[in-house]
Design a protein around this motif. Structure first.
Motif, PDB file in Angstrom:
ATOM      1  N   HIS A   5       0.854  -1.183   0.000  1.00 32.93           N
ATOM      2  CA  HIS A   5       0.000   0.000   0.000  1.00 32.93           C
ATOM      3  C   HIS A   5       0.885   1.227   0.000  1.00 32.93           C
ATOM      4  CE1 HIS A   5      -2.880   3.033   1.441  1.00 32.93           C
ATOM      5  NE2 HIS A   5      -3.775   2.263   0.840  1.00 32.93           N
ATOM      6  N   ARG A   6       0.372   2.324  -0.601  1.00 32.62           N
ATOM      7  CA  ARG A   6       1.189   3.518  -0.742  1.00 32.62           C
ATOM      8  C   ARG A   6       1.725   4.029   0.574  1.00 32.62           C
ATOM      9  NH1 ARG A   6      -2.277   7.514  -3.451  1.00 32.62           N
ATOM     10  NH2 ARG A   6      -2.727   5.619  -4.633  1.00 32.62           N
ATOM     11  N   SER A   7       0.917   3.942   1.612  1.00 31.11           N
ATOM     12  CA  SER A   7       1.351   4.439   2.917  1.00 31.11           C
ATOM     13  C   SER A   7       2.476   3.600   3.490  1.00 31.11           C
ATOM     14  CB  SER A   7       0.163   4.456   3.890  1.00 31.11           C
ATOM     15  OG  SER A   7      -0.356   3.137   4.042  1.00 31.11           O
ATOM     16  N   ASP A   8       2.626   2.341   2.990  1.00 32.22           N
ATOM     17  CA  ASP A   8       3.683   1.466   3.486  1.00 32.22           C
ATOM     18  C   ASP A   8       4.958   1.551   2.661  1.00 32.22           C
ATOM     19  OD1 ASP A   8       1.899   0.516   5.412  1.00 32.22           O
ATOM     20  OD2 ASP A   8       1.116  -1.014   4.038  1.00 32.22           O
ATOM     21  N   LEU A   9       4.910   2.257   1.559  1.00 36.79           N
ATOM     22  CA  LEU A   9       6.065   2.332   0.685  1.00 36.79           C
ATOM     23  C   LEU A   9       7.162   3.184   1.317  1.00 36.79           C
ATOM     24  CD1 LEU A   9       4.275   2.910  -2.732  1.00 36.79           C
ATOM     25  CD2 LEU A   9       5.328   0.798  -1.939  1.00 36.79           C
ATOM     26  N   GLY A  60       1.865   0.786 -11.056  1.00 37.45           N
ATOM     27  CA  GLY A  60       1.400  -0.354 -10.273  1.00 37.45           C
ATOM     28  C   GLY A  60       2.324  -0.672  -9.122  1.00 37.45           C
ATOM     29  N   TYR A  61       3.619  -0.506  -9.320  1.00 33.45           N
ATOM     30  CA  TYR A  61       4.586  -0.850  -8.284  1.00 33.45           C
ATOM     31  C   TYR A  61       4.494   0.066  -7.076  1.00 33.45           C
ATOM     32  CZ  TYR A  61       8.868  -2.757  -6.350  1.00 33.45           C
ATOM     33  OH  TYR A  61       9.786  -3.368  -5.535  1.00 33.45           O
ATOM     34  N   VAL A  62       4.091   1.339  -7.306  1.00 32.37           N
ATOM     35  CA  VAL A  62       3.958   2.271  -6.173  1.00 32.37           C
ATOM     36  C   VAL A  62       2.496   2.441  -5.772  1.00 32.37           C
ATOM     37  CG1 VAL A  62       6.087   3.521  -6.675  1.00 32.37           C
ATOM     38  CG2 VAL A  62       3.946   4.290  -7.722  1.00 32.37           C
ATOM     39  N   ASP A  63       1.682   1.433  -6.118  1.00 30.80           N
ATOM     40  CA  ASP A  63       0.286   1.389  -5.681  1.00 30.80           C
ATOM     41  C   ASP A  63      -0.549   2.551  -6.219  1.00 30.80           C
ATOM     42  OD1 ASP A  63      -1.782   0.075  -4.327  1.00 30.80           O
ATOM     43  OD2 ASP A  63      -1.618   1.439  -2.614  1.00 30.80           O
ATOM     44  N   LEU A  64      -0.266   2.953  -7.455  1.00 30.72           N
ATOM     45  CA  LEU A  64      -1.112   3.941  -8.123  1.00 30.72           C
ATOM     46  C   LEU A  64      -1.884   3.242  -9.247  1.00 30.72           C
ATOM     47  CD1 LEU A  64       1.235   7.073  -8.302  1.00 30.72           C
ATOM     48  CD2 LEU A  64      -0.777   6.751  -6.856  1.00 30.72           C
ATOM     49  N   VAL A  70      -4.934   5.182 -17.889  1.00 30.13           N
ATOM     50  CA  VAL A  70      -4.512   6.228 -18.835  1.00 30.13           C
ATOM     51  C   VAL A  70      -3.354   5.739 -19.708  1.00 30.13           C
ATOM     52  CG1 VAL A  70      -3.705   8.600 -19.113  1.00 30.13           C
ATOM     53  CG2 VAL A  70      -5.321   8.041 -17.280  1.00 30.13           C
ATOM     54  N   PRO A  71      -2.230   5.288 -19.125  1.00 32.42           N
ATOM     55  CA  PRO A  71      -1.174   4.776 -20.009  1.00 32.42           C
ATOM     56  C   PRO A  71      -1.603   3.541 -20.793  1.00 32.42           C
ATOM     57  CG  PRO A  71      -0.627   4.353 -17.711  1.00 32.42           C
ATOM     58  CD  PRO A  71      -1.796   5.285 -17.710  1.00 32.42           C
ATOM     59  N   GLN A  72      -2.523   2.742 -20.238  1.00 34.89           N
ATOM     60  CA  GLN A  72      -3.011   1.578 -20.980  1.00 34.89           C
ATOM     61  C   GLN A  72      -3.757   2.037 -22.242  1.00 34.89           C
ATOM     62  OE1 GLN A  72      -2.648  -1.950 -20.583  1.00 34.89           O
ATOM     63  NE2 GLN A  72      -3.386  -1.598 -22.679  1.00 34.89           N
ATOM     64  N   LEU A  97       0.216  14.154 -26.548  1.00 34.14           N
ATOM     65  CA  LEU A  97       0.897  15.119 -25.674  1.00 34.14           C
ATOM     66  C   LEU A  97      -0.013  15.574 -24.539  1.00 34.14           C
ATOM     67  CD1 LEU A  97       2.877  17.502 -28.068  1.00 34.14           C
ATOM     68  CD2 LEU A  97       3.814  16.261 -26.121  1.00 34.14           C
ATOM     69  N   LEU A  98      -1.245  15.910 -24.872  1.00 40.02           N
ATOM     70  CA  LEU A  98      -2.183  16.378 -23.855  1.00 40.02           C
ATOM     71  C   LEU A  98      -2.583  15.246 -22.906  1.00 40.02           C
ATOM     72  CD1 LEU A  98      -4.320  18.656 -26.167  1.00 40.02           C
ATOM     73  CD2 LEU A  98      -2.899  19.428 -24.267  1.00 40.02           C
ATOM     74  N   SER A  99      -2.690  14.032 -23.422  1.00 40.95           N
ATOM     75  CA  SER A  99      -2.985  12.884 -22.553  1.00 40.95           C
ATOM     76  C   SER A  99      -1.845  12.665 -21.571  1.00 40.95           C
ATOM     77  CB  SER A  99      -3.186  11.621 -23.407  1.00 40.95           C
ATOM     78  OG  SER A  99      -4.250  11.781 -24.310  1.00 40.95           O
ATOM     79  N   LEU A 100      -0.628  12.803 -22.063  1.00 34.50           N
ATOM     80  CA  LEU A 100       0.550  12.666 -21.216  1.00 34.50           C
ATOM     81  C   LEU A 100       0.568  13.740 -20.139  1.00 34.50           C
ATOM     82  CD1 LEU A 100       3.017  10.685 -21.356  1.00 34.50           C
ATOM     83  CD2 LEU A 100       4.242  12.521 -22.521  1.00 34.50           C
ATOM     84  N   ASP A 101       0.216  14.957 -20.515  1.00 28.42           N
ATOM     85  CA  ASP A 101       0.179  16.052 -19.551  1.00 28.42           C
ATOM     86  C   ASP A 101      -0.896  15.811 -18.500  1.00 28.42           C
ATOM     87  OD1 ASP A 101       1.364  18.679 -18.936  1.00 28.42           O
ATOM     88  OD2 ASP A 101      -0.644  19.456 -19.310  1.00 28.42           O
ATOM     89  N   HIS A 102      -2.030  15.247 -18.928  1.00 29.62           N
ATOM     90  CA  HIS A 102      -3.098  14.917 -17.985  1.00 29.62           C
ATOM     91  C   HIS A 102      -2.624  13.853 -16.998  1.00 29.62           C
ATOM     92  CE1 HIS A 102      -7.251  14.572 -16.619  1.00 29.62           C
ATOM     93  NE2 HIS A 102      -7.139  13.249 -16.718  1.00 29.62           N
ATOM     94  N   LEU A 103      -1.923  12.849 -17.503  1.00 33.41           N
ATOM     95  CA  LEU A 103      -1.397  11.802 -16.619  1.00 33.41           C
ATOM     96  C   LEU A 103      -0.381  12.374 -15.638  1.00 33.41           C
ATOM     97  CD1 LEU A 103      -1.103   8.848 -15.773  1.00 33.41           C
ATOM     98  CD2 LEU A 103       0.548   8.556 -17.642  1.00 33.41           C
ATOM     99  N   ARG A 104       0.468  13.264 -16.109  1.00 34.04           N
ATOM    100  CA  ARG A 104       1.457  13.869 -15.221  1.00 34.04           C
ATOM    101  C   ARG A 104       0.766  14.623 -14.067  1.00 34.04           C
ATOM    102  NH1 ARG A 104       6.389  16.549 -17.585  1.00 34.04           N
ATOM    103  NH2 ARG A 104       4.950  17.059 -19.262  1.00 34.04           N
ATOM    104  N   ALA A 105      -0.309  15.330 -14.388  1.00 30.72           N
ATOM    105  CA  ALA A 105      -1.050  16.055 -13.352  1.00 30.72           C
ATOM    106  C   ALA A 105      -1.689  15.087 -12.352  1.00 30.72           C
ATOM    107  CB  ALA A 105      -2.115  16.939 -13.997  1.00 30.72           C
ATOM    108  N   LEU A 106      -2.220  13.973 -12.853  1.00 33.35           N
ATOM    109  CA  LEU A 106      -2.812  12.974 -11.966  1.00 33.35           C
ATOM    110  C   LEU A 106      -1.767  12.379 -11.030  1.00 33.35           C
ATOM    111  CD1 LEU A 106      -5.145  10.981 -14.409  1.00 33.35           C
ATOM    112  CD2 LEU A 106      -5.799  12.750 -12.773  1.00 33.35           C
ATOM    113  N   VAL A 107      -0.595  12.082 -11.553  1.00 31.78           N
ATOM    114  CA  VAL A 107       0.477  11.532 -10.727  1.00 31.78           C
ATOM    115  C   VAL A 107       0.879  12.527  -9.635  1.00 31.78           C
ATOM    116  CG1 VAL A 107       2.909  10.839 -10.725  1.00 31.78           C
ATOM    117  CG2 VAL A 107       1.368   9.975 -12.498  1.00 31.78           C
ATOM    118  N   ALA A 108       1.029  13.792 -10.012  1.00 31.86           N
ATOM    119  CA  ALA A 108       1.416  14.815  -9.038  1.00 31.86           C
ATOM    120  C   ALA A 108       0.367  14.938  -7.939  1.00 31.86           C
ATOM    121  CB  ALA A 108       1.620  16.157  -9.742  1.00 31.86           C
ATOM    122  N   GLN A 109      -0.921  14.903  -8.313  1.00 36.03           N
ATOM    123  CA  GLN A 109      -1.991  14.992  -7.313  1.00 36.03           C
ATOM    124  C   GLN A 109      -1.977  13.780  -6.392  1.00 36.03           C
ATOM    125  OE1 GLN A 109      -5.818  15.746  -9.166  1.00 36.03           O
ATOM    126  NE2 GLN A 109      -4.903  17.207 -10.596  1.00 36.03           N
TER     127      GLN A 109
END
Length: 372
Positions: A5-9, A60-64, A70-72, A97-109
């Motif tokens: 789980h992310r909190s355990d990483l 997946g490895y960092v429980d996201l 999105v990458p799929q 490009l815009l899909s990638l930018d959207h994914l980057r924002a999701l990861v940051a959040q």
């Protein structure tokens, strides 16, 4: 094996993920820009697929896991490209490009502790639209690409000549504190008259002036504002005297046609030779197609030999061409993200690295400049 789980990483694992993502996202962007210039490059497409696949696995490895769709979905589109069921073009590049930018924002959040992004309806719609595009037949793909691109960036739109905003060039100069001399009034009138030559040009001088003068101000007024304004108004005047079929040609230019296009700065510079006090503007016009690395024309000058106004004008001219309609584009306003990335990707090569940095700072200070 159960994923942690992310909190355990461990903090080290999350830091490794951040560092990898910080390299993967920019490289993916660069590959997409390169693919527009070489759309059939198997090597670039293979590397892009591999990076997106790795990014998905790392999520997946960092429980996201909630972000993996999105990458799929992007992989589905890339797989269609690799199999030949789809062809790469500028619209698809913008979408990815815009899909990638959207994914980057999701990861940051998500890394900041926000879980709302994963349930966002825009994300679900994006994934569904990408998958539908990947499965569509070639005749259906064009319309789906246009709809998806406008969904991702609502500012992307078709623009008719009737919708173009008036120039009001003289009022703009006044806002920048530039005295409206009789010469400048004449240059403004010539620019506005030249804009009537082609529907693709309407409103262009105003946009270029606003951005160029703002960059010059941010950069400490390296160029005299009135000289830069004169150069912006007149730099493409020679283009207005070329045949319309050449100006609007969608296919590659012949050697003679390219020679005619590249000779356009000469007309305006020859006119300014006859008018005292505008030698600096004349140099800007003559040099605005020179490149920082010496690969431009007409003289192949290096950055140290190019006047600051020409370095500025080359950036804003390219930026406007990438965000507004031209004969070879299907949309009149392409995503700002792509244009900004392309300018930055050529920093130190086609464009001055110093002035690209000032360009970025100017847009950060006044983001509305890019949306005019």
């Amino acid at each position: 094996m159960t994923q942690p789980h992310r909190s355990d990483l461990s903090s080290d694992l999350l830091e490794d993920f951040r560092l990898d993502a910080a390299e993967q996202f920019p490289r993916c962007e660069q590959l997409l820009i390169e693919l527009e210039r070489a759309p059939k490059s198997v090597e670039r497409l293979r590397e892009l697929f591999r990076l997106i696949h790795t990014l998905k696995g790392n999520l997946g490895y960092v429980d996201l896991n909630e972000l993996m769709p999105v990458p799929q979905a992007m992989e589905d589109v890339l797989d269609a490209l690799r199999s030949g069921r789809m062809a790469f073009d500028s619209l698809l590049g913008d979408i990815l490009l815009l899909s990638l930018d959207h994914l980057r924002a999701l990861v940051a959040q998500a890394l900041a502790g926000s879980n709302s992004a994963a349930d966002d309806s825009q994300t679900r719609q994006l994934c569904s639209a990408l998958q539908a595009l990947a499965m569509a037949s070639p005749p259906e793909q064009t319309e789906l690409r246009s709809v998806l691109l406008q969904q991702l960036d609502p500012s992307t739109r078709l623009q008719t000549p009737e919708a173009a905003e008036p120039s009001h060039i003289e009022a703009l100069l006044d806002r920048h504190g530039i005295p409206s001399t009789s010469d400048l009034q004449f240059f403004c009138a010539l620019a506005e008259a030249a804009e009537q030559r082609s529907p693709y040009w309407q409103g262009r001088t105003r946009r270029l002036l606003e951005l160029a003068l703002s960059i010059n101000a941010t950069g400490g007024y390296a160029e005299q504002p009135e000289q830069l304004a004169a150069a912006v108004c007149l730099h493409d005047l020679g283009m207005a005297f070329l045949p319309l079929e050449l100006l609007h040609k969608q296919s590659h230019f012949s050697r003679e046609e390219r020679r005619m296009m590249q000779g356009h700065p000469r007309l305006a510079s020859d006119l300014l030779k006859r008018m005292p006090g505008w030698s600096a503007a004349m140099e800007i016009i003559l040099q605005h197609q020179e490149h920082a690395d010496g690969s431009g024309y007409p003289k192949g000058l290096g950055e140290a030999e190019i006047t600051p106004g020409a370095l500025i004008l080359h950036i804003v001219d390219t930026f406007d061409a990438r965000t507004h309609e031209r004969a070879h584009q299907t949309l009149s306003k392409r995503p700002l993200l792509r244009a900004i990335l392309e300018i930055n990707n050529l920093s130190g090569q086609q464009f001055s690295a110093r002035w690209v940095e000032i360009f970025n700072h100017t847009l950060q200070q006044r983001p509305t400049l890019a949306r005019r």
